[in-house]
Design an enzyme around this catalytic site. Structure first.
Site, PDB file in Angstrom:
ATOM      1  N   LEU A 398       0.859  -1.182   0.000  1.00 35.11           N
ATOM      2  CA  LEU A 398       0.000   0.000   0.000  1.00 35.11           C
ATOM      3  C   LEU A 398       0.894   1.229   0.000  1.00 35.11           C
ATOM      4  CD1 LEU A 398      -2.640  -0.943   2.755  1.00 35.11           C
ATOM      5  CD2 LEU A 398      -2.930  -1.098   0.280  1.00 35.11           C
ATOM      6  N   ASP A 399       0.438   2.297  -0.667  1.00 35.50           N
ATOM      7  CA  ASP A 399       1.169   3.564  -0.572  1.00 35.50           C
ATOM      8  C   ASP A 399       1.323   3.941   0.893  1.00 35.50           C
ATOM      9  OD1 ASP A 399       1.171   3.714  -3.303  1.00 35.50           O
ATOM     10  OD2 ASP A 399      -0.444   5.183  -3.437  1.00 35.50           O
ATOM     11  N   MET A 400       2.403   4.617   1.219  1.00 41.33           N
ATOM     12  CA  MET A 400       2.659   4.978   2.600  1.00 41.33           C
ATOM     13  C   MET A 400       1.486   5.742   3.213  1.00 41.33           C
ATOM     14  SD  MET A 400       5.937   6.956   4.178  1.00 41.33           S
ATOM     15  CE  MET A 400       5.693   8.394   3.190  1.00 41.33           C
ATOM     16  N   GLN A 401       0.850   6.603   2.437  1.00 43.56           N
ATOM     17  CA  GLN A 401      -0.217   7.427   2.990  1.00 43.56           C
ATOM     18  C   GLN A 401      -1.576   6.738   2.988  1.00 43.56           C
ATOM     19  OE1 GLN A 401       1.326  10.480   0.183  1.00 43.56           O
ATOM     20  NE2 GLN A 401       0.677  11.923   1.739  1.00 43.56           N
ATOM     21  N   THR A 402      -1.645   5.526   2.412  1.00 42.79           N
ATOM     22  CA  THR A 402      -2.888   4.760   2.385  1.00 42.79           C
ATOM     23  C   THR A 402      -2.960   3.853   3.599  1.00 42.79           C
ATOM     24  OG1 THR A 402      -2.862   4.772  -0.039  1.00 42.79           O
ATOM     25  CG2 THR A 402      -4.280   3.149   1.035  1.00 42.79           C
TER      26      THR A 402
END
Length: 558
Positions: A398-402
């Site tokens: 997952l993207d870091m901000q997700t």
């Protein structure tokens, strides 16, 4: 005060140290400088056509030697083929002096371009190419017609042989010199003649084409030599430019672009390196005793094709051209650390599912899926510690901000099996997202509740990790969406990606050919906020060991 420093007359207190240019929310004083800069852009009537097509601008709030505050302003590259507009910071290296080395050699390259164009558009060359193509087509058609005749004659000969064979079966030959044998010899001679005739035809065609082919080949050889000469001169001029393009850091040290990029993965500077806003602003500040306090870059005009740039929005410095340069320039400057790489406060991860083969956790927003740059602890490292320092293997990311469901395998065999399932699209994932507005398609049709977005994506290599829509060389990317709610000028969606491209959901939501509205908190493709409102809420797959269907769900935190 320095003539290029615009005074700031308000009560906004500037920060004590420079914000990280690669991840930031613009300070109020930067926003004030941006608004003043926008007014200046609108006053420049001769700029309008070029800037409306799209241009990056930047501001840098500084403290002067007298302790006063003001800001510098810059634009990327040139505007109207000039880099010396009054009131704007100059280029790091002024290579456009009319009688200077660069323009002198650029004129030589331009002369080569003109010569190449003349050769490419030479009337005689074009006529020769057309004559050659026409003659080759005629020869090809003649040979094809002859081959068809040979095939027809071969069929006739076979029919004759079949008839002779039937006759032999009904009437035994009377002598060794029977008519049937004479017929067979005639048939063989005909076959040999036709084959020889085809060879003679090919030879005749080659002799006919040879002079014209030689003329065209000679012309192409001349063009190839001119292009090679142009490339050599262009490469040499580019190297000269980068060797003379020197930047200064906060320690007063100087380094040219070749030295800066030598140890990067590319090894050489990309075209246009050092001409972006941030290097220009910092170079001027650091060489004129101005303390940099707050930096911001914003886009003006139309978005580039395939990319996502919103008019008036702020963006971080690019990774490909600027990162290596700014990493050097910021040495010795009091700058905030990149908040993306700070220490992680989460001590344990919430386990959503676990058996002997798999473990699924709920990754919080702001945490890396796997080990990366900086000291921040990743979900993989934290979970390994949590499970008694055992080895685990990441199945997807997952993207870091997700935030949301992140799946790990306990063995390499299970990881490979699930990777295969992902590749075959046998794993179904669903996300909840909140858009920072209401897409136009929903405004026009209030019953429009679901749909499909299909926009191929490829990496923006000079601005990683950003992705861009690339209809020619991009990889297929498809997303299903369903509207869950529209309220308070926001749209809540259920997103189901059928492919797993980097930033697929974020680009498909933000791009004008997708939904045209970014996800709340998307600092890359939309607007900076406290977090990205994107959550991996559900994953469904067949267990690689038991063969049973597994469904894991996570409640959305927003």
């Amino acid at each position: 005060m320095n003539t290029l420093v615009t005074s700031i007359h308000n009560d906004i207190i500037p920060p004590e140290r420079l914000n990280c240019p690669f991840y930031y929310q613009p300070h109020d004083i930067s926003l004030h400088a941006i608004e003043e800069t926008k007014k200046e852009i609108l006053r420049m009537s001769e700029w309008q056509e070029e800037t409306e097509a799209g241009k990056m601008f930047g501001v840098l709030v500084v403290r002067t030697e007298d302790g006063e505050f003001g800001f510098l302003k810059a634009y990327s590259g040139q505007i109207c083929s000039r880099e010396d507009w009054e009131g704007w910071v100059p280029p790091v290296f002024d290579y456009l002096h009319p009688d200077g080395y660069f323009l002198l050699h650029e004129r030589e390259i331009s002369a080569l371009n003109a010569e190449i164009l003349r050769n490419e558009q030479s009337p005689q060359f074009l006529v020769d190419c057309q004559r050659l193509a026409k003659l080759e087509e005629q020869c090809k058609e003649e040979q094809l017609a002859f081959r068809e005749e040979m095939t027809r004659r071969k069929t006739v000969r076979q029919q004759i042989r079949d008839a002779i064979s039937q006759k032999r079966l009904s009437q035994p030959p009377l002598s060794n010199h029977s008519p049937s044998k004479e017929q067979e010899e005639i048939l063989i001679r005909e076959s040999q003649f036709l084959k020889a005739e085809l060879k003679r035809m090919k030879k005749r065609h080659e002799e006919l084409l040879a002079p014209l082919r030689q003329k065209v080949t000679n012309h192409h050889r001349t063009l190839a030599l001119l292009r090679q000469k142009r490339k050599q001169k262009s490469d040499a001029l580019q190297t000269w430019l980068f060797e003379h393009f020197q930047v200064t850091n906060g320690k007063g040290e100087r380094r040219n672009l070749c030295e800066i990029f030598r140890n990067t993965s590319a090894g050489v500077p990309p075209s246009g390196a050092g001409e972006c806003c941030a290097p220009k602003l910092l170079q001027y500040a650091l060489t004129n005793n101005l303390q940099p306090l707050a930096i911001a870059e914003f886009w003006w005009g139309k978005s580039p094709v395939g990319e996502i740039r919103n008019h008036g929005e702020c963006y971080p410095a690019c990774q490909g051209k600027c990162r290596p340069i700014l990493d050097f320039m910021l040495e010795g400057v009091d700058v905030e650390p990149n908040p993306l790489y700070g220490a992680e406060e989460v001590e344990t991860l919430h386990v959503l599912y676990e058996d002997r083969s798999l473990v699924a956790v709920e990754k919080p927003a702001g945490m890396l899926s796997v080990p990366g740059r900086g000291s921040r602890l990743s979900a993989q490292e934290l979970l390994a510690q949590q499970l008694g320092n055992c080895q685990i293997f990441c199945v997807h990311r997952l993207d870091m901000q997700t935030s949301g469901i992140l799946l790990f395998a306990k063995t390499l065999e299970i990881q490979r099996a699930l990777h295969k399932a992902f590749a075959l699209r046998e794993v179904k994932k669903s996300y909840v997202a909140v858009l920072d507005g209401i897409p136009e398609c929903f405004r026009k049709n209030t019953t429009f509740k679901s749909g499909v977005i299909s926009l191929p994506l490829s990496p923006d290599f000079l601005n990683r990790p950003m992705q861009k829509v690339d209809k020619e060389g991009g990889k297929e990317a498809t997303t299903l969406y369903e509207v869950l709610a529209i309220e308070n000028c926001h749209t809540r969606l259920l997103l189901t990606p059928l492919t797993g491209r980097t930033h697929q959901l974020r680009v498909h939501c933000a791009h004008s050919e997708g939904l045209g509205v970014p996800i709340v908190g998307d600092d890359l493709y939309g607007h900076h906020s406290h977090r990205l409102l994107l959550h991996a809420a559900r994953i469904e797959f067949t267990h690689p060991v038991s063969g049973e269907k597994v469904i894991i769900e996570s409640s959305c935190p927003f």
